[in-house]
Design a protein around this motif. Structure first.
Motif, PDB file in Angstrom:
ATOM      1  N   UNK A  32       1.090  -1.364   0.098  1.00 38.28           N
ATOM      2  CA  UNK A  32       0.201  -0.257  -0.056  1.00 38.28           C
ATOM      3  C   UNK A  32       0.933   1.131   0.103  1.00 38.28           C
ATOM      4  N   UNK A  33       0.469   1.759  -0.944  1.00 34.17           N
ATOM      5  CA  UNK A  33       1.617   3.403  -1.260  1.00 34.17           C
ATOM      6  C   UNK A  33       0.999   4.740  -1.399  1.00 34.17           C
ATOM      7  N   UNK A  34       1.916   5.425  -0.738  1.00 36.74           N
ATOM      8  CA  UNK A  34       1.259   6.827  -0.443  1.00 36.74           C
ATOM      9  C   UNK A  34       2.737   7.408  -0.888  1.00 36.74           C
ATOM     10  N   UNK A  35       2.509   8.373  -2.026  1.00 35.38           N
ATOM     11  CA  UNK A  35       3.130   8.930  -2.624  1.00 35.38           C
ATOM     12  C   UNK A  35       2.998  10.675  -2.303  1.00 35.38           C
ATOM     13  N   UNK A  36       4.128  11.519  -1.919  1.00 33.19           N
ATOM     14  CA  UNK A  36       3.379  12.502  -1.066  1.00 33.19           C
ATOM     15  C   UNK A  36       3.166  13.649  -2.924  1.00 33.19           C
ATOM     16  N   UNK A  54       5.629   3.980 -11.300  1.00 31.83           N
ATOM     17  CA  UNK A  54       5.811   3.224  -9.565  1.00 31.83           C
ATOM     18  C   UNK A  54       5.207   2.958  -9.172  1.00 31.83           C
ATOM     19  N   UNK A  55       3.739   4.229  -9.569  1.00 27.95           N
ATOM     20  CA  UNK A  55       2.480   3.348  -9.088  1.00 27.95           C
ATOM     21  C   UNK A  55       2.206   1.737  -9.633  1.00 27.95           C
ATOM     22  N   UNK A  56       2.724   1.806 -10.403  1.00 28.25           N
ATOM     23  CA  UNK A  56       2.393  -0.204 -10.988  1.00 28.25           C
ATOM     24  C   UNK A  56       2.928  -1.244 -10.272  1.00 28.25           C
ATOM     25  N   UNK A  57       3.812  -0.646  -9.493  1.00 32.44           N
ATOM     26  CA  UNK A  57       4.262  -1.248  -8.522  1.00 32.44           C
ATOM     27  C   UNK A  57       3.872  -1.582  -7.498  1.00 32.44           C
ATOM     28  N   UNK A  58       2.828  -1.014  -7.356  1.00 31.77           N
ATOM     29  CA  UNK A  58       2.323  -0.918  -5.685  1.00 31.77           C
ATOM     30  C   UNK A  58       0.785  -1.877  -6.425  1.00 31.77           C
ATOM     31  N   UNK A  59       0.693  -2.563  -5.258  1.00 35.78           N
ATOM     32  CA  UNK A  59      -0.754  -2.899  -5.349  1.00 35.78           C
ATOM     33  C   UNK A  59      -2.484  -2.051  -4.817  1.00 35.78           C
ATOM     34  N   UNK A  60      -2.518  -1.397  -4.477  1.00 39.61           N
ATOM     35  CA  UNK A  60      -2.582   0.265  -3.714  1.00 39.61           C
ATOM     36  C   UNK A  60      -1.857   1.260  -3.821  1.00 39.61           C
ATOM     37  N   UNK A  61      -2.425   2.771  -4.422  1.00 37.68           N
ATOM     38  CA  UNK A  61      -1.814   3.683  -4.482  1.00 37.68           C
ATOM     39  C   UNK A  61      -2.432   4.496  -3.420  1.00 37.68           C
ATOM     40  N   UNK A  62      -2.213   5.787  -2.669  1.00 40.81           N
ATOM     41  CA  UNK A  62      -2.920   6.114  -2.448  1.00 40.81           C
ATOM     42  C   UNK A  62      -2.554   8.292  -2.005  1.00 40.81           C
ATOM     43  N   UNK A  63      -3.196   8.329  -2.373  1.00 38.46           N
ATOM     44  CA  UNK A  63      -3.229  10.112  -2.485  1.00 38.46           C
ATOM     45  C   UNK A  63      -2.254  10.754  -0.509  1.00 38.46           C
ATOM     46  N   UNK A  64      -1.816  11.619  -0.458  1.00 42.46           N
ATOM     47  CA  UNK A  64      -1.648  11.884   1.184  1.00 42.46           C
ATOM     48  C   UNK A  64      -2.839  12.456   1.706  1.00 42.46           C
ATOM     49  N   UNK A  65      -3.601  12.995   1.178  1.00 47.39           N
ATOM     50  CA  UNK A  65      -4.955  13.606   1.568  1.00 47.39           C
ATOM     51  C   UNK A  65      -5.970  12.727   1.779  1.00 47.39           C
ATOM     52  N   UNK A  66      -5.585  11.663   2.233  1.00 46.22           N
ATOM     53  CA  UNK A  66      -7.024  10.973   1.495  1.00 46.22           C
ATOM     54  C   UNK A  66      -7.436  10.344   3.154  1.00 46.22           C
ATOM     55  N   UNK A  67      -7.528  10.665   3.684  1.00 47.10           N
ATOM     56  CA  UNK A  67      -7.209  10.460   4.873  1.00 47.10           C
ATOM     57  C   UNK A  67      -8.880   9.153   5.749  1.00 47.10           C
ATOM     58  N   UNK A  68      -9.686   8.861   4.284  1.00 50.66           N
ATOM     59  CA  UNK A  68     -10.750   7.786   4.622  1.00 50.66           C
ATOM     60  C   UNK A  68      -9.930   6.628   4.085  1.00 50.66           C
ATOM     61  N   UNK A  69      -8.788   6.828   3.992  1.00 55.28           N
ATOM     62  CA  UNK A  69      -8.328   6.151   3.692  1.00 55.28           C
ATOM     63  C   UNK A  69      -8.164   4.653   4.367  1.00 55.28           C
ATOM     64  N   UNK A  70      -8.619   3.142   4.257  1.00 55.37           N
ATOM     65  CA  UNK A  70      -8.247   2.054   5.369  1.00 55.37           C
ATOM     66  C   UNK A  70      -7.180   2.111   6.075  1.00 55.37           C
TER      67      UNK A  70
END
Length: 184
Positions: A32-36, A54-70
């Motif tokens: 699970x990747x967070x890229x700021x 880089x995003x393709x390497x991760x299974x799940x990607x999040x934005x740094x402001x996605x505070x509702x992420x799992x």
């Protein structure tokens, strides 16, 4: 295994990228990747990688402001979080419990749930404030692992130096690897 990885805007994005490259080779590990936003800029400046790859390497990607992420909830179970590199702003936020983005929130969750948290702080020289923040986090169980090069393995390239640090991070997570020649 599930590993949370955050790449912040500090110099040294290659550490997070290389860790993600290695983790993506393990079939039994989900990332699970967070890229700021500053990480994206640093990647552009310091490396030949593009963010899409880089995003393709991760299974799940999040934005740094996605505070509702799992990963912002203690009910989401994972096997460890790594922040590579970890900016001093991020380190300070975690140290003070200031969860203003997903990186600091996920790190706070790792701490409160007694999960492995590995930080690769990147700054030099270090101020007393930096050191106090690192000491505070170390005392509560975070692993403080500045990416300092070792030379006993006789590195021949920057990649060798990066792989040494990444191997040590994998060791902290309990992930077998043969990136480096071990000390005998």
């Amino acid at each position: 295994m599930i590993i949370v990885l955050a790449i912040t805007g500090a110099s040294g994005a290659i550490y997070g990228i290389r860790l993600l490259e290695i983790l993506s080779q393990y079939k039994n590990i989900k990332t699970h990747l967070i890229l700021t936003s500053w990480a994206r800029k640093t990647i552009e400046i310091e490396t030949d990688y593009n963010v899409s790859f880089i995003k393709e390497l991760a299974d799940t990607i999040y934005d740094e402001n996605e505070l509702c992420a799992s990963i912002s909830s203690g009910s989401f179970r994972h096997d460890g979080m790594v922040i590579a590199p970890c900016s001093m702003k991020t380190l300070a936020g975690i140290s003070q419990g200031y969860d203003d983005n997903l990186v600091t929130r996920a790190a706070s969750v790792a701490i409160k749930e007694n999960r492995k948290l590995v930080l690769l702080p990147r700054e030099t020289p270090l101020t007393a404030i930096h050191l106090e923040n690192m000491l505070k986090l170390s005392k509560i169980g975070a692993v403080i692992m500045p990416p300092l090069p070792a030379f006993y393995h006789k590195p021949q390239s920057i990649n060798d130096i990066v792989d040494h640090t990444v191997s040590r991070v994998l060791d902290q997570l309990g992930i077998e690897n043969d990136l480096i020649k071990r000390w005998e």
